[in-house]
Design a protein around this motif. Structure first.
Motif, PDB file in Angstrom:
ATOM      1  N   UNK A   1      12.700  15.943  25.406  1.00 25.16           N
ATOM      2  CA  UNK A   1      12.824  15.779  26.854  1.00 25.16           C
ATOM      3  C   UNK A   1      13.946  14.801  27.199  1.00 25.16           C
ATOM      4  N   UNK A   2      14.134  13.781  26.351  1.00 27.29           N
ATOM      5  CA  UNK A   2      15.108  12.734  26.673  1.00 27.29           C
ATOM      6  C   UNK A   2      16.542  13.235  26.495  1.00 27.29           C
ATOM      7  N   UNK A   3      16.818  13.847  25.365  1.00 23.87           N
ATOM      8  CA  UNK A   3      18.167  14.372  25.124  1.00 23.87           C
ATOM      9  C   UNK A   3      18.081  15.855  24.783  1.00 23.87           C
ATOM     10  N   UNK A   4      17.664  16.665  25.745  1.00 25.61           N
ATOM     11  CA  UNK A   4      17.505  18.089  25.417  1.00 25.61           C
ATOM     12  C   UNK A   4      18.850  18.778  25.220  1.00 25.61           C
ATOM     13  N   UNK A   5      18.894  19.634  24.219  1.00 20.46           N
ATOM     14  CA  UNK A   5      20.076  20.456  24.010  1.00 20.46           C
ATOM     15  C   UNK A   5      19.734  21.842  24.555  1.00 20.46           C
ATOM     16  N   UNK A   6      20.298  22.164  25.707  1.00 19.88           N
ATOM     17  CA  UNK A   6      19.782  23.314  26.437  1.00 19.88           C
ATOM     18  C   UNK A   6      20.122  24.659  25.822  1.00 19.88           C
ATOM     19  N   UNK A   7      20.969  24.662  24.795  1.00 22.82           N
ATOM     20  CA  UNK A   7      21.188  25.942  24.127  1.00 22.82           C
ATOM     21  C   UNK A   7      20.028  26.253  23.184  1.00 22.82           C
ATOM     22  N   UNK A   8      19.107  25.307  23.016  1.00 20.10           N
ATOM     23  CA  UNK A   8      17.988  25.514  22.107  1.00 20.10           C
ATOM     24  C   UNK A   8      16.770  26.033  22.853  1.00 20.10           C
ATOM     25  N   UNK A   9      16.179  27.082  22.298  1.00 22.35           N
ATOM     26  CA  UNK A   9      14.977  27.627  22.914  1.00 22.35           C
ATOM     27  C   UNK A   9      13.872  26.586  22.920  1.00 22.35           C
ATOM     28  N   UNK A  10      13.871  25.730  21.909  1.00 28.52           N
ATOM     29  CA  UNK A  10      12.803  24.756  21.805  1.00 28.52           C
ATOM     30  C   UNK A  10      12.908  23.681  22.884  1.00 28.52           C
ATOM     31  N   UNK A  11      14.145  23.282  23.214  1.00 28.61           N
ATOM     32  CA  UNK A  11      14.330  22.315  24.296  1.00 28.61           C
ATOM     33  C   UNK A  11      13.904  22.941  25.612  1.00 28.61           C
ATOM     34  N   UNK A  12      14.253  24.205  25.792  1.00 29.00           N
ATOM     35  CA  UNK A  12      13.835  24.918  26.996  1.00 29.00           C
ATOM     36  C   UNK A  12      12.327  24.944  27.099  1.00 29.00           C
ATOM     37  N   UNK A  13      11.672  25.063  25.937  1.00 28.29           N
ATOM     38  CA  UNK A  13      10.218  25.089  25.943  1.00 28.29           C
ATOM     39  C   UNK A  13       9.656  23.784  26.490  1.00 28.29           C
ATOM     40  N   UNK A  14      10.264  22.664  26.114  1.00 28.17           N
ATOM     41  CA  UNK A  14       9.807  21.361  26.604  1.00 28.17           C
ATOM     42  C   UNK A  14       9.808  21.321  28.125  1.00 28.17           C
ATOM     43  N   UNK A  15      10.877  21.824  28.708  1.00 25.42           N
ATOM     44  CA  UNK A  15      11.006  21.819  30.169  1.00 25.42           C
ATOM     45  C   UNK A  15       9.975  22.768  30.788  1.00 25.42           C
ATOM     46  N   UNK A  16       9.906  23.988  30.234  1.00 17.15           N
ATOM     47  CA  UNK A  16       8.974  24.980  30.779  1.00 17.15           C
ATOM     48  C   UNK A  16       7.538  24.495  30.681  1.00 17.15           C
ATOM     49  N   UNK A  17       7.229  23.893  29.549  1.00 20.40           N
ATOM     50  CA  UNK A  17       5.881  23.384  29.315  1.00 20.40           C
ATOM     51  C   UNK A  17       5.523  22.355  30.387  1.00 20.40           C
ATOM     52  N   UNK A  18       6.444  21.413  30.618  1.00 23.73           N
ATOM     53  CA  UNK A  18       6.174  20.376  31.617  1.00 23.73           C
ATOM     54  C   UNK A  18       6.012  20.998  32.996  1.00 23.73           C
ATOM     55  N   UNK A  19       6.865  21.962  33.297  1.00 21.67           N
ATOM     56  CA  UNK A  19       6.817  22.583  34.613  1.00 21.67           C
ATOM     57  C   UNK A  19       5.494  23.326  34.810  1.00 21.67           C
ATOM     58  N   UNK A  20       5.103  24.082  33.803  1.00 20.27           N
ATOM     59  CA  UNK A  20       3.866  24.844  33.917  1.00 20.27           C
ATOM     60  C   UNK A  20       2.669  23.904  34.026  1.00 20.27           C
ATOM     61  N   UNK A  21       2.722  22.834  33.252  1.00 18.04           N
ATOM     62  CA  UNK A  21       1.665  21.821  33.313  1.00 18.04           C
ATOM     63  C   UNK A  21       1.518  21.302  34.738  1.00 18.04           C
ATOM     64  N   UNK A  22       2.644  21.000  35.370  1.00 21.43           N
ATOM     65  CA  UNK A  22       2.634  20.490  36.737  1.00 21.43           C
ATOM     66  C   UNK A  22       1.995  21.498  37.694  1.00 21.43           C
ATOM     67  N   UNK A  23       2.453  22.747  37.591  1.00 24.68           N
ATOM     68  CA  UNK A  23       1.939  23.783  38.491  1.00 24.68           C
ATOM     69  C   UNK A  23       0.445  23.968  38.287  1.00 24.68           C
ATOM     70  N   UNK A  24       0.038  24.017  37.021  1.00 27.68           N
ATOM     71  CA  UNK A  24      -1.373  24.281  36.732  1.00 27.68           C
ATOM     72  C   UNK A  24      -2.262  23.125  37.204  1.00 27.68           C
TER      73      UNK A  24
END
Lengths: 407, 154, 263
Positions: free
Chosen positions: A85-108
């Protein structure tokens, strides 16, 4: 040292992604799958899912809390995990997962809060002392349960469910993307991967809810609503058909194209994965539940309630095995074959104890159910019996929602 | 929105959490991260100095051992690095300048690694059929009894 | 963003990260911005922070393997292990032996070829046999750095693909993404590890250890930005091959006389 058949690149003999990475898509699948069920009620107004709608949402939440743990446990340097989350490399699917996970957590969490707000307020009013302070804090200090406020809640729930469903689908489609976008590995690299993962997430979510619903109804001494079970069973059948069709299509295309990797993949499936793929994923977890569910759906009218429940439960249990086998065969299978496309390593056996062991995997699978139990204790999964059982039109929320849909 | 107070409160709460996360993240980003790309630029210099140079190359050996070096340069092993048989220079001249005797590999295994006859080796490369060498099998014998490694003759 | 590898917006990045740290990115004033922008002299004086004399803008490294010259002695793999303290059972470089017949082929690499190759019997008529040295291809379009979630793996301006072991979280994604099997998780540090082209050597004017000890010049190392460089001459004028070209990773490790069986 693992044994090698053929020739593997010398660094390719290690199974870097362990059992934990099998657990990770398995658990994330339940998050997305049960959210799909809850959305069928909250978003698409399928009233037959009302008895499981809240349970489904709580299940999604319970699994979401655990979903990132297997990843954390797998990391070589777990304390650096937050760097995703701190230094995400956005070309990585795994970094994207960190963001998506947090976002979904918030919505849920927001949606949960709106759905359970009345309960929180009721409990705040009923209790005193520390308990009261806790519920008051949860309610953010406002006790507004006027019809207008409830109406606002319902709008918020609709909106959040509308955001949550694509977010949940993205979340799990993304897990498939983590594998599907690895061009180095022919067993993973297919655009079908996110789709297969998403569909099998729906399968696992619905199957789990069939089981959970039976258990929860028993524990809570509520009758099992048969329309709900048959609705769940028919959706499970639908998604299982899609999943297995796509899983097979992927292979058939590969075989028919005679792609360069087919030779080694066919060997992988018939030797190393013959049990987990052919026996478990295709026959015990695929074919048998397909038949059982076909019976449940096609002969619905003629089935005694108990028979229907039993058939659906057995089928649900078997599909849970199917989905786990599928995760296993993708994650572990993909690492048994070397990128030299000339070698297979001996089957991987996970350790029993330790951070990435079998016991930890079991603990991870059990944890969400413990969370569900705590959730039930703290907030109550279903609305209290007094406010109207399943037979009667329930109190305010359902009425309000029903009213809002009657033109 | 008289009855929207709770919505207002939760929105504020979410906003506060987001701000805290973004600010906290800013504090935790490593200093040189992002200077040239999405990585910690300071690591490049760390990699440059990650470890001492161990293999120094034949020219460095020749600085002290000029005679043997000249002999090697004139012979069939002119391209064979001293450090293959004599261990890396870093194990001979230590970082503090002190000199220790390096382990010298005089084994049959070492010679056979290059010269055992093998179909995969280029045909023009000098290879020995160990079963039919001069007077019969020589597997495991000391090659250096007959051959001078610094200027080998067939 | 991706084509901005050469520090074209170094000062802007600095400025951006500065403001993020100070103010969450939103509320910094114009005065603050200009002050910050003028105060950052940019990385022109020292191209690599703390890197001394070496200027990575002046080099573009490339590796060249002539498979017809390799004798399979394994000196390269042994030198690599010593030079870089590579743990047992893991390989930054290795040598493969191929035996190819009309309908069949056999490949082996016992202990990565580190101890040389024992004689081998194959169950078919091998028409040809040869060795192929392998290392990290230091791809220009590298799939491994693409998938690193935290930017611990990156490609330097002089063309080396490196791993920052102090940032690596050890997720192993890069190991999965490398089509060549060049990466591994170091058993002691639990972080990704790989060939660095001996970055500690090439930045001091030396060749990588494997090239230094190769007795037949099967392995060569050169600079694509240097006039008259022999490797550059071959790469620019001869017919060179790369491994798994269909994956479009743009390897910077070139081969001559590669066989169809090699992947």
């Amino acid at each position: 040292m693992p044994e090698i058949t053929g020739f593997s690149f010398p660094n390719d003999i290690h199974v870097t992604w362990s059992l934990m990475i099998v657990m990770y898509p398995y658990i994330t699948g339940f998050v997305a799958g049960s959210f799909i069920v809850t959305s069928l009620y909250h978003l698409f107004d399928r009233q037959e899912f009302k008895p499981v709608a809240r349970l489904a949402m709580a299940t999604s939440f319970a699994f979401l809390l655990v979903a990132s743990l297997p990843l954390q446990l797998h990391l070589g340097q777990p304390q650096r995990g937050p760097f995703v989350i701190i230094t995400p490399n956005f070309t990585s699917a795994m970094a994207g997962f960190g963001i998506l996970y947090s976002f979904y957590m918030l919505v849920l969490v927001l949606e949960l809060w709106f759905v359970w707000r009345q309960e929180i307020i009721d409990r705040a009013r009923r209790s005193r002392g520390m308990k009261r302070a806790f519920y008051a804090a949860l309610a953010l200090g406002t006790y507004d349960t006027s019809p207008e406020a409830i109406e606002i809640d319902h709008k918020a729930i609709k909106i959040l469910a509308g955001i949550g469903l694509p977010a949940a689908c993205m979340l799990h489609g993304y897990v498939g993307f983590i594998f599907g976008a690895i061009k180095a590995n022919p067993w993973w690299s297919t655009p079908l991967m996110p789709v297969i993962f998403l569909l099998s997430a729906a399968v696992s979510g619905i199957a789990l809810l069939i089981l959970l619903y039976q258990v929860y109804a028993k524990l809570d001494r509520r009758p099992v609503v048969s329309t709900c079970v048959s609705a769940l069973a028919s959706w499970l059948w639908f998604f299982l058909i899609l999943t297995i069709t796509l899983e097979e299509l992927e292979l058939i295309v590969m075989a028919y194209e005679k792609s360069e990797s087919w030779l080694i993949i066919s060997e992988l499936l018939t030797t190393r994965l013959s049990f987990s793929y052919v026996t478990m994923q295709m026959i015990i977890g695929g074919l048998i539940p397909l038949i059982l569910l076909a019976v449940v759906v096609l002969m619905n009218r003629y089935l005694h309630e108990k028979v229907r429940n039993t058939l659906a439960t057995v089928a649900a249990f078997l599909t849970l095995i199917q989905v786990f086998s599928m995760r296993w065969n993708i994650v572990i299978g993909g690492q048994l074959l070397s990128k030299s496309l000339r070698g297979l390593r001996s089957p991987y056996e996970p350790e029993m104890f330790g951070r990435e062991g079998v016991l930890m995997a079991i603990a991870l699978f059990v944890a969400p159910f413990v969370i569900l139990w705590v959730f039930d204790r703290v907030l109550g999964i279903e609305e209290p019996e007094g406010s109207g059982g399943h037979g009667n039109p329930p109190a305010a929320p359902a009425e309000a929602s029903a009213a809002s849909h009657v033109p | 929105m008289e009855h929207g107070k709770h919505v207002f409160r939760i929105v504020i709460l979410v906003a506060v959490i987001l701000v805290v996360v973004i600010l906290g993240r800013g504090l935790l980003i490593p200093k040189t991260y992002g200077l040239y790309g999405r990585y910690r630029a300071a690591n490049v210099a760390e990699q440059m100095n990650a470890r001492p140079v161990l293999h120094a190359g034949a020219a460095a050996c020749a600085e002290c051992h000029s005679e043997l070096a000249a002999k090697r340069t004139a012979g069939g092993h002119r391209n064979v690095s001293c450090e293959i048989c004599h261990a890396p220079l870093g194990a001979h001249v230590l970082a503090d300048g002190s000199v220790v005797k390096p382990p010298i590999d005089r084994s049959f295994t070492l010679c056979a690694r290059c010269h055992r006859k093998m179909a995969a080796r280029p045909a023009r490369f000098p290879q020995v059929d160990l079963d039919q060498h001069v007077n019969g099998p020589v597997e495991g014998k000391v090659c250096l009894q007959c051959h001078d490694p610094h200027s080998p003759k067939p | 963003m991706s084509d901005c590898h050469d520090g074209c917006n170094g000062s802007r990045r600095e400025f951006l990260s500065g403001t993020l740290k100070l103010a969450g990115g939103a509320v910094v004033t114009v005065i603050g911005a200009s002050a910050l922008a003028s105060s950052s002299s940019g990385p022109t004086s020292a191209p690599i922070p703390g890197g001394g004399e070496y200027d990575w803008n002046e080099h573009l490294w490339a590796y060249l393997v002539d498979t017809t010259k390799c004798i399979g002695c394994g000196s390269c793999a042994r030198a690599c292990k010593a030079e870089n303290a590579v743990p047992d059972g893991f390989f930054r470089t290795w040598i493969e032996r191929y035996a190819v017949g009309t309908d069949d082929s056999h490949v082996d690499s016992p202990n990565g070829g580190m101890d040389g190759f024992p004689p081998v019997q194959v169950g078919f008529v091998a028409n040809k046999s040869f060795f192929v040295p392998k290392i990290c291809n230091h791809c220009r379009a590298t799939p491994c750095t693409q998938v690193c979630p935290v930017g611990a793996s990156y490609r330097t301006k002089d063309g080396a693909v490196l791993v920052d072991a102090d940032s690596c979280i050890g997720c192993g994604y890069c190991v999965q993404a490398c089509p060549y099997g060049s990466r591994f998780i170091h058993p002691a540090t639990h972080t990704a590890s790989k060939c660095t082209w001996c970055y500690h050597r090439i930045t001091k004017g030396l060749k990588p250890a494997c090239v230094t000890v190769c007795p037949t010049q099967a392995r060569q190392f050169g600079d694509l930005k240097k006039d008259g460089d022999p490797v550059r001459a071959v790469v620019e004028h001869d017919r060179v091959q790369i491994l798994q070209g269909h994956l479009l990773t743009e390897p910077q490790c070139y081969y001559t006389h590669l066989d169809k069986e090699v992947r």
